[in-house]
Design a protein around this motif. Structure first.
Motif, mmCIF file in Angstrom:
data_model
loop_
_atom_site.group_PDB
_atom_site.id
_atom_site.type_symbol
_atom_site.label_atom_id
_atom_site.label_comp_id
_atom_site.label_asym_id
_atom_site.label_seq_id
_atom_site.Cartn_x
_atom_site.Cartn_y
_atom_site.Cartn_z
ATOM 1 N N MET A 127 -59.635 36.061 -56.886
ATOM 2 C CA MET A 127 -59.985 34.763 -57.463
ATOM 3 C C MET A 127 -60.856 33.958 -56.512
ATOM 4 O O MET A 127 -61.788 33.258 -56.927
ATOM 5 N N MET A 128 -60.599 34.071 -55.204
ATOM 6 C CA MET A 128 -61.414 33.368 -54.216
ATOM 7 C C MET A 128 -62.853 33.873 -54.237
ATOM 8 O O MET A 128 -63.798 33.093 -54.084
ATOM 9 N N SER A 129 -63.034 35.185 -54.432
ATOM 10 C CA SER A 129 -64.384 35.740 -54.545
ATOM 11 C C SER A 129 -65.091 35.200 -55.772
ATOM 12 O O SER A 129 -66.274 34.838 -55.732
ATOM 13 N N VAL A 130 -64.364 35.127 -56.889
ATOM 14 C CA VAL A 130 -64.941 34.605 -58.127
ATOM 15 C C VAL A 130 -65.374 33.152 -57.940
ATOM 16 O O VAL A 130 -66.484 32.751 -58.324
ATOM 17 N N PHE A 131 -64.510 32.351 -57.324
ATOM 18 C CA PHE A 131 -64.851 30.946 -57.095
ATOM 19 C C PHE A 131 -65.985 30.796 -56.087
ATOM 20 O O PHE A 131 -66.815 29.894 -56.201
ATOM 21 N N ALA A 132 -66.032 31.701 -55.092
ATOM 22 C CA ALA A 132 -67.122 31.648 -54.113
ATOM 23 C C ALA A 132 -68.462 31.885 -54.794
ATOM 24 O O ALA A 132 -69.461 31.219 -54.483
ATOM 25 N N ALA A 133 -68.492 32.842 -55.716
ATOM 26 C CA ALA A 133 -69.734 33.113 -56.450
ATOM 27 C C ALA A 133 -70.127 31.902 -57.295
ATOM 28 O O ALA A 133 -71.309 31.531 -57.357
ATOM 29 N N ARG A 176 -65.405 42.292 -56.874
ATOM 30 C CA ARG A 176 -65.497 43.642 -56.301
ATOM 31 C C ARG A 176 -65.833 43.611 -54.821
ATOM 32 O O ARG A 176 -65.608 44.598 -54.118
ATOM 33 N N ILE A 177 -66.409 42.512 -54.326
ATOM 34 C CA ILE A 177 -66.662 42.341 -52.908
ATOM 35 C C ILE A 177 -66.173 40.959 -52.501
ATOM 36 O O ILE A 177 -65.947 40.096 -53.350
ATOM 37 N N THR A 178 -66.013 40.742 -51.207
ATOM 38 C CA THR A 178 -65.571 39.449 -50.713
ATOM 39 C C THR A 178 -66.769 38.570 -50.369
ATOM 40 O O THR A 178 -67.912 39.039 -50.297
ATOM 41 N N PRO A 210 -46.379 43.459 -60.550
ATOM 42 C CA PRO A 210 -47.105 43.328 -59.288
ATOM 43 C C PRO A 210 -46.149 43.110 -58.124
ATOM 44 O O PRO A 210 -45.152 42.393 -58.245
ATOM 45 N N ASP A 211 -46.468 43.757 -56.996
ATOM 46 C CA ASP A 211 -45.663 43.517 -55.815
ATOM 47 C C ASP A 211 -46.326 42.429 -54.967
ATOM 48 O O ASP A 211 -47.321 41.824 -55.373
ATOM 49 N N ALA A 212 -45.801 42.183 -53.773
ATOM 50 C CA ALA A 212 -46.289 41.087 -52.936
ATOM 51 C C ALA A 212 -47.751 41.281 -52.543
ATOM 52 O O ALA A 212 -48.526 40.327 -52.490
ATOM 53 N N VAL A 213 -48.132 42.540 -52.274
ATOM 54 C CA VAL A 213 -49.522 42.812 -51.884
ATOM 55 C C VAL A 213 -50.453 42.568 -53.071
ATOM 56 O O VAL A 213 -51.544 42.009 -52.918
ATOM 57 N N ASP A 214 -50.036 42.981 -54.267
ATOM 58 C CA ASP A 214 -50.843 42.740 -55.470
ATOM 59 C C ASP A 214 -51.126 41.251 -55.654
ATOM 60 O O ASP A 214 -52.226 40.853 -56.036
ATOM 61 N N LEU A 215 -50.127 40.429 -55.394
ATOM 62 C CA LEU A 215 -50.301 38.987 -55.575
ATOM 63 C C LEU A 215 -51.309 38.421 -54.588
ATOM 64 O O LEU A 215 -52.120 37.546 -54.924
ATOM 65 N N THR A 227 -55.095 36.830 -55.491
ATOM 66 C CA THR A 227 -55.608 35.553 -54.999
ATOM 67 C C THR A 227 -56.956 35.733 -54.312
ATOM 68 O O THR A 227 -57.879 34.927 -54.493
ATOM 69 N N ALA A 228 -57.088 36.808 -53.515
ATOM 70 C CA ALA A 228 -58.355 37.079 -52.837
ATOM 71 C C ALA A 228 -59.474 37.329 -53.844
ATOM 72 O O ALA A 228 -60.615 36.893 -53.644
#
Length: 439
Positions: A40-46, A118-120, A28-33, A37-38
Protein backbone atom coordinates in the motif's frame (compact mmCIF):
# COMPACT_ATOMS: atom_id res chain seq x y z
CA UNK A 1 -32.87 -13.48 -23.97
CA UNK A 2 -34.13 -15.51 -21.05
CA UNK A 3 -31.64 -16.52 -18.39
CA UNK A 4 -31.23 -20.21 -17.52
CA UNK A 5 -32.99 -21.13 -14.32
CA UNK A 6 -30.94 -22.12 -11.34
CA UNK A 7 -31.91 -24.65 -8.73
CA UNK A 8 -33.27 -23.09 -5.61
CA UNK A 9 -30.77 -22.78 -2.80
CA UNK A 10 -31.24 -22.34 0.86
CA UNK A 11 -28.87 -19.98 2.69
CA UNK A 12 -27.12 -22.97 4.18
CA UNK A 13 -26.35 -24.34 0.70
CA UNK A 14 -24.48 -21.23 -0.49
CA UNK A 15 -20.67 -21.87 -0.80
CA UNK A 16 -21.33 -25.55 -0.12
CA UNK A 17 -19.45 -27.43 -2.86
CA UNK A 18 -18.60 -30.59 -1.01
CA UNK A 19 -15.72 -31.15 1.38
CA UNK A 20 -13.19 -31.91 -1.36
CA UNK A 21 -13.82 -28.68 -3.33
CA UNK A 22 -14.64 -26.33 -0.47
CA UNK A 23 -12.92 -22.96 -0.88
CA UNK A 24 -11.21 -21.68 2.25
CA UNK A 25 -9.70 -18.20 1.93
CA UNK A 26 -6.06 -18.13 3.09
CA UNK A 27 -5.50 -16.58 6.49
CA UNK A 28 -2.74 -13.96 6.35
CA UNK A 29 0.03 -14.34 8.88
CA UNK A 30 2.04 -11.54 10.52
CA UNK A 31 4.49 -11.28 7.61
CA UNK A 32 1.62 -11.07 5.09
CA UNK A 33 0.18 -8.13 7.00
CA UNK A 34 3.50 -6.27 6.93
CA UNK A 35 3.95 -6.95 3.21
CA UNK A 36 0.40 -5.79 2.56
CA UNK A 37 1.18 -2.49 4.28
CA UNK A 38 4.42 -2.14 2.30
CA UNK A 39 2.50 -2.71 -0.92
CA UNK A 40 0.00 0.00 0.00
CA UNK A 41 2.91 2.36 0.72
CA UNK A 42 4.24 1.74 -2.80
CA UNK A 43 0.82 2.48 -4.27
CA UNK A 44 0.56 5.73 -2.30
CA UNK A 45 4.14 6.66 -3.22
CA UNK A 46 3.27 6.36 -6.90
CA UNK A 47 0.16 8.48 -6.41
CA UNK A 48 2.21 11.12 -4.59
CA UNK A 49 4.75 11.26 -7.45
CA UNK A 50 1.99 11.71 -10.02
CA UNK A 51 0.40 14.51 -7.99
CA UNK A 52 3.78 16.22 -7.43
CA UNK A 53 4.41 16.21 -11.18
CA UNK A 54 0.90 17.48 -11.90
CA UNK A 55 1.35 20.29 -9.36
CA UNK A 56 4.68 21.31 -10.88
CA UNK A 57 3.28 21.40 -14.43
CA UNK A 58 0.28 23.44 -13.31
CA UNK A 59 2.42 26.05 -11.53
CA UNK A 60 4.96 26.18 -14.37
CA UNK A 61 2.28 27.30 -16.80
CA UNK A 62 2.60 30.74 -15.21
CA UNK A 63 6.20 31.00 -16.47
CA UNK A 64 5.49 29.92 -20.06
CA UNK A 65 7.03 32.39 -22.51
CA UNK A 66 8.45 34.65 -19.81
CA UNK A 67 12.12 33.65 -20.13
CA UNK A 68 14.48 31.27 -18.33
CA UNK A 69 15.04 33.69 -15.46
CA UNK A 70 11.37 33.73 -14.53
CA UNK A 71 11.12 29.96 -14.92
CA UNK A 72 14.04 29.43 -12.52
CA UNK A 73 12.32 31.62 -9.92
CA UNK A 74 9.06 29.71 -10.36
CA UNK A 75 10.92 26.39 -9.99
CA UNK A 76 12.43 27.62 -6.73
CA UNK A 77 9.01 28.80 -5.59
CA UNK A 78 7.55 25.35 -6.33
CA UNK A 79 10.26 23.66 -4.26
CA UNK A 80 9.59 26.01 -1.37
CA UNK A 81 5.83 25.48 -1.62
CA UNK A 82 6.21 21.69 -1.60
CA UNK A 83 8.74 21.73 1.24
CA UNK A 84 6.57 23.97 3.41
CA UNK A 85 3.38 22.01 2.71
CA UNK A 86 5.00 18.61 3.40
CA UNK A 87 7.20 19.93 6.24
CA UNK A 88 10.40 18.64 4.62
CA UNK A 89 13.61 20.34 3.51
CA UNK A 90 13.85 22.12 0.17
CA UNK A 91 16.51 19.60 -0.85
CA UNK A 92 14.13 16.71 -0.18
CA UNK A 93 11.37 18.53 -2.06
CA UNK A 94 13.70 19.07 -5.01
CA UNK A 95 14.60 15.38 -5.06
CA UNK A 96 10.93 14.47 -5.02
CA UNK A 97 10.22 16.78 -7.96
CA UNK A 98 13.11 15.36 -10.00
CA UNK A 99 12.05 11.76 -9.34
CA UNK A 100 8.42 12.55 -10.13
CA UNK A 101 9.31 14.07 -13.48
CA UNK A 102 11.63 11.15 -14.34
CA UNK A 103 9.12 8.41 -13.51
CA UNK A 104 6.03 10.12 -14.92
CA UNK A 105 7.64 11.47 -18.09
CA UNK A 106 10.52 9.12 -18.94
CA UNK A 107 10.04 5.81 -17.13
CA UNK A 108 6.28 5.10 -17.04
CA UNK A 109 6.70 1.33 -16.84
CA UNK A 110 8.63 1.76 -13.58
CA UNK A 111 5.87 4.04 -12.28
CA UNK A 112 3.30 1.40 -13.25
CA UNK A 113 5.26 -1.24 -11.32
CA UNK A 114 5.31 1.07 -8.30
CA UNK A 115 1.59 1.83 -8.65
CA UNK A 116 0.76 -1.86 -8.55
CA UNK A 117 3.08 -2.56 -5.62
CA UNK A 118 5.49 -4.75 -7.61
CA UNK A 119 8.48 -2.58 -6.65
CA UNK A 120 9.22 -0.33 -3.69
CA UNK A 121 9.73 3.42 -3.68
CA UNK A 122 13.46 2.81 -3.17
CA UNK A 123 13.63 0.69 -6.34
CA UNK A 124 11.86 3.47 -8.25
CA UNK A 125 14.36 6.05 -6.92
CA UNK A 126 17.27 3.89 -8.08
CA UNK A 127 15.78 3.54 -11.57
CA UNK A 128 15.23 7.29 -11.87
CA UNK A 129 18.69 8.21 -10.56
CA UNK A 130 20.78 5.69 -12.49
CA UNK A 131 18.93 5.82 -15.81
CA UNK A 132 19.08 9.62 -15.79
CA UNK A 133 22.89 9.27 -15.61
CA UNK A 134 22.96 7.04 -18.71
CA UNK A 135 22.91 8.26 -22.34
CA UNK A 136 19.33 9.07 -23.48
CA UNK A 137 19.53 6.73 -26.46
CA UNK A 138 20.11 3.73 -24.13
CA UNK A 139 17.39 4.42 -21.58
CA UNK A 140 14.46 2.62 -23.22
CA UNK A 141 16.42 -0.61 -23.60
CA UNK A 142 17.79 -0.36 -20.07
CA UNK A 143 14.33 0.32 -18.64
CA UNK A 144 12.91 -2.85 -20.20
CA UNK A 145 15.50 -4.90 -18.32
CA UNK A 146 15.56 -2.80 -15.15
CA UNK A 147 11.91 -3.19 -14.14
CA UNK A 148 11.90 -7.04 -14.03
CA UNK A 149 15.15 -6.92 -12.05
CA UNK A 150 13.61 -4.46 -9.58
CA UNK A 151 10.60 -6.76 -9.11
CA UNK A 152 12.80 -9.67 -7.98
CA UNK A 153 15.88 -8.20 -6.27
CA UNK A 154 16.41 -6.42 -2.92
CA UNK A 155 17.19 -2.72 -3.31
CA UNK A 156 20.92 -2.98 -2.61
CA UNK A 157 21.43 -5.92 -4.95
CA UNK A 158 19.29 -4.21 -7.59
CA UNK A 159 21.34 -1.01 -7.45
CA UNK A 160 24.57 -2.93 -8.06
CA UNK A 161 23.00 -5.03 -10.84
CA UNK A 162 21.52 -2.00 -12.64
CA UNK A 163 24.77 -0.05 -12.39
CA UNK A 164 26.64 -3.06 -13.80
CA UNK A 165 24.07 -3.37 -16.61
CA UNK A 166 24.46 0.30 -17.50
CA UNK A 167 28.25 0.09 -17.41
CA UNK A 168 28.26 -3.05 -19.56
CA UNK A 169 25.84 -1.53 -22.08
CA UNK A 170 28.12 1.47 -22.45
CA UNK A 171 31.29 -0.63 -22.56
CA UNK A 172 31.57 -0.55 -26.36
CA UNK A 173 32.50 3.15 -26.19
CA UNK A 174 34.24 2.98 -22.81
CA UNK A 175 37.79 3.14 -24.15
CA UNK A 176 37.18 6.29 -26.15
CA UNK A 177 35.24 7.98 -23.35
CA UNK A 178 37.87 6.97 -20.77
CA UNK A 179 40.66 8.54 -22.81
CA UNK A 180 38.72 11.81 -23.01
CA UNK A 181 37.97 11.72 -19.28
CA UNK A 182 41.62 11.11 -18.39
CA UNK A 183 42.47 14.57 -19.67
CA UNK A 184 40.65 15.99 -16.64
CA UNK A 185 42.83 14.18 -14.05
CA UNK A 186 44.19 16.57 -11.46
CA UNK A 187 45.16 17.19 -7.86
CA UNK A 188 43.56 20.13 -6.05
CA UNK A 189 43.44 21.57 -2.55
CA UNK A 190 40.24 22.57 -0.80
CA UNK A 191 40.71 24.78 2.20
CA UNK A 192 38.96 23.76 5.40
CA UNK A 193 38.60 25.27 8.86
CA UNK A 194 40.82 25.29 11.95
CA UNK A 195 44.01 24.78 9.96
CA UNK A 196 42.70 21.82 7.94
CA UNK A 197 42.47 21.25 4.19
CA UNK A 198 41.52 18.49 1.75
CA UNK A 199 43.76 17.11 -1.00
CA UNK A 200 41.59 15.86 -3.88
CA UNK A 201 43.09 13.41 -6.36
CA UNK A 202 40.87 12.99 -9.42
CA UNK A 203 42.04 10.16 -11.66
CA UNK A 204 41.22 6.75 -13.11
CA UNK A 205 38.81 4.92 -10.81
CA UNK A 206 40.80 1.69 -10.79
CA UNK A 207 43.91 3.52 -9.52
CA UNK A 208 41.93 5.43 -6.89
CA UNK A 209 40.46 2.17 -5.58
CA UNK A 210 43.92 0.62 -5.50
CA UNK A 211 45.32 3.57 -3.52
CA UNK A 212 42.49 3.43 -0.97
CA UNK A 213 42.82 -0.36 -0.72
CA UNK A 214 46.55 -0.15 -0.01
CA UNK A 215 46.07 2.52 2.65
CA UNK A 216 43.37 0.38 4.30
CA UNK A 217 45.54 -2.74 4.31
CA UNK A 218 48.40 -0.81 5.88
CA UNK A 219 46.17 0.86 8.47
CA UNK A 220 44.32 -2.23 9.72
CA UNK A 221 47.25 -3.97 11.48
CA UNK A 222 48.24 -0.65 13.05
CA UNK A 223 44.70 -0.11 14.34
CA UNK A 224 44.97 -3.29 16.44
CA UNK A 225 48.35 -2.45 17.94
CA UNK A 226 48.56 -1.95 21.71
CA UNK A 227 48.06 1.66 22.71
CA UNK A 228 46.82 2.79 19.28
CA UNK A 229 44.01 5.33 19.64
CA UNK A 230 43.65 6.58 16.06
CA UNK A 231 40.63 5.58 13.97
CA UNK A 232 41.00 3.77 10.66
CA UNK A 233 40.25 7.03 8.80
CA UNK A 234 42.91 8.87 10.79
CA UNK A 235 45.46 6.13 10.16
CA UNK A 236 44.75 6.15 6.42
CA UNK A 237 45.26 9.92 6.33
CA UNK A 238 48.53 9.74 8.30
CA UNK A 239 49.93 6.93 6.14
CA UNK A 240 49.02 8.78 2.92
CA UNK A 241 50.79 11.91 4.21
CA UNK A 242 53.88 9.88 5.13
CA UNK A 243 54.01 8.26 1.70
CA UNK A 244 53.57 11.52 -0.21
CA UNK A 245 55.87 13.69 1.94
CA UNK A 246 58.65 11.28 2.93
CA UNK A 247 58.19 8.72 0.16
CA UNK A 248 58.80 5.85 2.55
CA UNK A 249 57.05 3.74 5.18
CA UNK A 250 60.22 2.48 6.88
CA UNK A 251 59.06 3.90 10.21
CA UNK A 252 55.83 1.90 10.17
CA UNK A 253 55.40 -1.38 12.09
CA UNK A 254 56.61 -4.49 10.28
CA UNK A 255 53.07 -5.78 9.73
CA UNK A 256 52.15 -2.59 7.83
CA UNK A 257 55.25 -2.55 5.61
CA UNK A 258 55.66 -4.09 2.19
CA UNK A 259 51.92 -3.93 1.42
CA UNK A 260 51.06 -3.15 -2.18
CA UNK A 261 47.79 -2.30 -3.92
CA UNK A 262 45.63 -5.31 -4.79
CA UNK A 263 42.84 -5.18 -7.36
CA UNK A 264 40.92 -8.06 -8.95
CA UNK A 265 40.58 -7.75 -12.73
CA UNK A 266 38.44 -10.18 -14.75
CA UNK A 267 39.02 -10.30 -18.49
CA UNK A 268 38.34 -12.83 -21.28
CA UNK A 269 41.73 -14.39 -21.94
CA UNK A 270 41.42 -14.26 -25.72
CA UNK A 271 40.50 -10.58 -25.55
CA UNK A 272 44.03 -9.94 -24.35
CA UNK A 273 45.26 -11.26 -27.68
CA UNK A 274 42.70 -10.18 -30.26
CA UNK A 275 40.23 -7.27 -30.40
CA UNK A 276 37.75 -9.46 -32.30
CA UNK A 277 37.31 -11.67 -29.23
CA UNK A 278 36.99 -8.61 -27.01
CA UNK A 279 33.97 -7.40 -29.00
CA UNK A 280 32.33 -10.84 -28.84
CA UNK A 281 32.13 -11.17 -25.06
CA UNK A 282 31.75 -9.31 -21.81
CA UNK A 283 34.02 -6.31 -21.19
CA UNK A 284 36.93 -6.48 -18.75
CA UNK A 285 35.76 -5.83 -15.18
CA UNK A 286 37.52 -4.62 -12.04
CA UNK A 287 36.04 -5.67 -8.70
CA UNK A 288 34.33 -2.72 -7.02
CA UNK A 289 34.78 -0.51 -10.08
CA UNK A 290 33.02 -2.08 -13.08
CA UNK A 291 33.98 -2.23 -16.77
CA UNK A 292 37.35 -0.83 -17.80
CA UNK A 293 38.86 -0.19 -21.25
CA UNK A 294 40.54 -3.18 -22.86
CA UNK A 295 43.79 -1.20 -23.09
CA UNK A 296 43.78 -0.77 -19.29
CA UNK A 297 42.95 -4.46 -18.78
CA UNK A 298 45.90 -5.46 -20.97
CA UNK A 299 48.11 -3.18 -18.90
CA UNK A 300 46.89 -4.65 -15.60
CA UNK A 301 47.24 -8.24 -16.82
CA UNK A 302 50.76 -7.70 -18.06
CA UNK A 303 52.27 -10.00 -15.48
CA UNK A 304 52.30 -7.90 -12.28
CA UNK A 305 51.67 -10.29 -9.38
CA UNK A 306 49.83 -7.56 -7.46
CA UNK A 307 46.79 -8.07 -9.70
CA UNK A 308 44.64 -11.16 -9.23
CA UNK A 309 43.63 -12.28 -12.72
CA UNK A 310 40.48 -14.37 -13.25
CA UNK A 311 40.43 -15.37 -16.91
CA UNK A 312 37.30 -16.69 -18.58
CA UNK A 313 39.39 -19.35 -20.32
CA UNK A 314 39.86 -21.79 -17.41
CA UNK A 315 43.26 -21.64 -15.75
CA UNK A 316 44.77 -24.88 -14.52
CA UNK A 317 45.58 -23.25 -11.19
CA UNK A 318 41.94 -22.83 -10.12
CA UNK A 319 41.21 -25.12 -7.17
CA UNK A 320 37.59 -26.26 -7.25
CA UNK A 321 37.68 -28.91 -4.52
CA UNK A 322 39.94 -30.66 -2.02
CA UNK A 323 37.22 -33.12 -1.01
CA UNK A 324 37.63 -34.45 2.54
CA UNK A 325 41.39 -33.92 2.63
CA UNK A 326 41.19 -30.52 4.32
CA UNK A 327 38.59 -28.67 6.40
CA UNK A 328 40.06 -25.26 5.71
CA UNK A 329 39.64 -24.21 2.04
CA UNK A 330 43.02 -23.50 0.40
CA UNK A 331 43.77 -19.89 -0.47
CA UNK A 332 42.96 -20.34 -4.18
CA UNK A 333 39.54 -21.84 -3.38
CA UNK A 334 38.78 -19.09 -0.85
CA UNK A 335 39.57 -16.45 -3.47
CA UNK A 336 37.34 -18.14 -6.03
CA UNK A 337 34.42 -18.52 -3.56
CA UNK A 338 34.66 -14.86 -2.58
CA UNK A 339 35.17 -13.70 -6.17
CA UNK A 340 32.07 -15.56 -7.40
CA UNK A 341 29.78 -14.22 -4.67
CA UNK A 342 31.35 -10.74 -4.37
CA UNK A 343 29.04 -10.11 -1.39
CA UNK A 344 27.70 -11.97 1.61
CA UNK A 345 25.16 -14.50 0.36
CA UNK A 346 22.56 -13.40 2.91
CA UNK A 347 19.36 -11.89 1.44
CA UNK A 348 20.01 -8.27 0.46
CA UNK A 349 23.36 -8.12 2.29
CA UNK A 350 25.98 -5.75 0.86
CA UNK A 351 28.98 -6.68 3.03
CA UNK A 352 31.91 -7.50 0.70
CA UNK A 353 32.85 -11.17 0.50
CA UNK A 354 36.40 -10.24 1.47
CA UNK A 355 35.06 -9.53 4.98
CA UNK A 356 32.99 -12.73 5.19
CA UNK A 357 33.57 -16.17 6.64
CA UNK A 358 33.73 -19.19 4.31
CA UNK A 359 31.01 -21.59 5.42
CA UNK A 360 30.43 -25.29 4.63
CA UNK A 361 26.82 -25.80 3.51
CA UNK A 362 26.91 -29.47 4.47
CA UNK A 363 28.89 -29.32 7.68
CA UNK A 364 32.32 -30.92 7.83
CA UNK A 365 31.07 -32.98 10.81
CA UNK A 366 28.27 -34.29 8.55
CA UNK A 367 30.78 -35.39 5.89
CA UNK A 368 30.52 -32.23 3.80
CA UNK A 369 33.36 -31.63 1.36
CA UNK A 370 35.59 -28.59 1.04
CA UNK A 371 34.58 -27.71 -2.50
CA UNK A 372 33.22 -24.81 -4.52
CA UNK A 373 29.77 -26.46 -4.55
CA UNK A 374 29.72 -26.71 -0.75
CA UNK A 375 31.24 -23.41 0.38
CA UNK A 376 29.80 -19.90 0.48
CA UNK A 377 30.73 -16.58 2.11
CA UNK A 378 28.54 -15.25 4.92
CA UNK A 379 29.04 -12.20 7.11
CA UNK A 380 29.12 -12.80 10.86
CA UNK A 381 25.48 -11.80 11.32
CA UNK A 382 24.05 -14.02 8.59
CA UNK A 383 26.34 -16.88 9.64
CA UNK A 384 24.90 -16.68 13.15
CA UNK A 385 21.32 -16.65 11.82
CA UNK A 386 22.00 -19.62 9.57
CA UNK A 387 23.52 -21.73 12.34
CA UNK A 388 21.38 -20.70 15.32
CA UNK A 389 17.82 -20.14 14.09
CA UNK A 390 15.13 -22.05 12.20
CA UNK A 391 16.16 -20.54 8.86
CA UNK A 392 17.12 -23.26 6.35
CA UNK A 393 19.90 -22.41 3.88
CA UNK A 394 20.75 -24.60 0.88
CA UNK A 395 22.91 -24.11 -2.18
CA UNK A 396 20.88 -24.97 -5.29
CA UNK A 397 22.42 -27.85 -7.23
CA UNK A 398 23.69 -26.85 -10.65
CA UNK A 399 22.90 -23.16 -10.11
CA UNK A 400 26.46 -21.90 -10.00
CA UNK A 401 26.29 -20.85 -6.36
CA UNK A 402 22.69 -19.65 -5.88
CA UNK A 403 21.31 -20.11 -2.36
CA UNK A 404 17.79 -20.64 -1.08
CA UNK A 405 16.94 -19.18 2.32
CA UNK A 406 13.72 -20.64 3.75
CA UNK A 407 12.36 -18.59 6.64
CA UNK A 408 10.71 -19.97 9.79
CA UNK A 409 7.34 -18.96 8.23
CA UNK A 410 8.07 -21.06 5.13
CA UNK A 411 8.87 -18.26 2.69
CA UNK A 412 11.69 -18.84 0.21
CA UNK A 413 14.25 -16.24 -0.86
CA UNK A 414 16.84 -16.95 -3.55
CA UNK A 415 20.21 -15.17 -3.42
CA UNK A 416 22.38 -15.43 -6.53
CA UNK A 417 26.13 -14.77 -6.72
CA UNK A 418 27.33 -11.69 -8.55
CA UNK A 419 29.46 -13.71 -10.99
CA UNK A 420 29.62 -17.09 -12.67
CA UNK A 421 32.62 -19.39 -12.49
CA UNK A 422 34.77 -18.68 -15.56
CA UNK A 423 33.95 -20.68 -18.66
CA UNK A 424 35.20 -20.37 -22.21
CA UNK A 425 32.93 -19.78 -25.19
CA UNK A 426 34.38 -19.10 -28.61
CA UNK A 427 32.71 -16.32 -30.60
CA UNK A 428 30.93 -17.25 -33.85
CA UNK A 429 33.07 -17.05 -36.99
CA UNK A 430 33.13 -13.64 -38.66
CA UNK A 431 31.96 -15.28 -41.92
CA UNK A 432 31.13 -18.71 -43.20
CA UNK A 433 34.68 -19.49 -44.20
CA UNK A 434 36.25 -17.88 -41.15
CA UNK A 435 39.11 -19.40 -39.25
CA UNK A 436 38.34 -21.53 -36.22
CA UNK A 437 39.05 -20.31 -32.71
CA UNK A 438 42.57 -21.16 -31.55
CA UNK A 439 41.30 -23.17 -28.55
Amino acid sequence: MSQPSLPSESPDDVWSFGAADEFVPPVPDAVDLVVETATMMSVFAAERLMRVDAMRRELLREATGRGDGVRDIVERSIRLELAAAMRITEYAAGRLIVQAEALVRRYPSALDALSSGRITEKHAEIIADLLDESPPELRDGLLQRAVPMAESEPAGTFRRALRRLIDTTQATTLGERHQRALRARRVTIERGQDGMAALWLFGAEVEIHAIHGRLTQMAKPMAHADGETRSLDQLRADIAADLLIDGTTDHLPAQASGIRAQVVVTVPALALLDDAYANAGDPPMVEGVGPIPLSKARELCGGDSRWMRVLTHPETGIVLSVGRDSYRPPAALQRLVRWRADRCMGPGCSIPASRCQIDHQIRWADHGETSLDNTLPFCTGHHLIKDNTDWQVHQIDGSGGAVTWTSPTGRRYVVRPERKVPTFTAPPPAHAGGAEAPF
